[in-house]
Write a protein that holds these residues in place. Structure first.
Motif: not given
Length: 140
Positions: A111-140
């Protein structure tokens, strides 16, 4: 340990390839109107999820746990690993949500439009960025 780390990184790359491409297939599937395209997307989604995404997720988790087993007390006292594991848990949930969406499309109940799936497609990008920074930089 370096071999385990290398294979862990390879599994992560494969898993993210599937996680990035699957919602893109949902975008095109949601935009499709002819039965030939719709049936083709159903096959592509299923094969990507079952053939690449899920096995890569399992390998990522198994190899990650193997890495943690080398020094569990040392890792578990560091804040960055808790944040990383929380993000990985969210990503596993995202993966299974995509599996649910495959079922929705397979049963022609989307029932969802292609726009919903375009936004859904962006979420893992943010997680990837955070995970790589956490694993490499170990900021805390």
């Amino acid at each position: 340990m370096l071999w385990v780390k290398a294979f862990h990184i390879i599994a992560v790359v494969c898993w993210f390839a599937a996680i990035f491409y699957l919602p893109r297939l949902f975008v095109y599937h949601a935009m499709s109107e002819d039965s030939t395209s719709i049936e083709r997307f159903k096959i592509m989604e299923r094969k990507l999820y079952r053939g690449i995404g899920t096995p890569s997720m399992i390998a990522t988790v198994a190899l990650g746990l193997w890495l943690l087993s080398y020094n569990p007390q040392g890792y578990m006292t560091q804040g960055w690993i808790h944040a990383k594991l929380t993000l990985v848990t969210i990503l596993i949930g995202y993966h299974f949500y995509c599996g649910h969406l495959i079922k929705v499309f397979r049963e022609d109940r989307n029932q969802r439009s292609h726009v919903f799936y375009r936004w859904l497609n962006e979420a893992p990008v943010l997680i990837l960025i955070a995970v790589v920074i956490l694993a490499v930089v170990k900021p805390f």
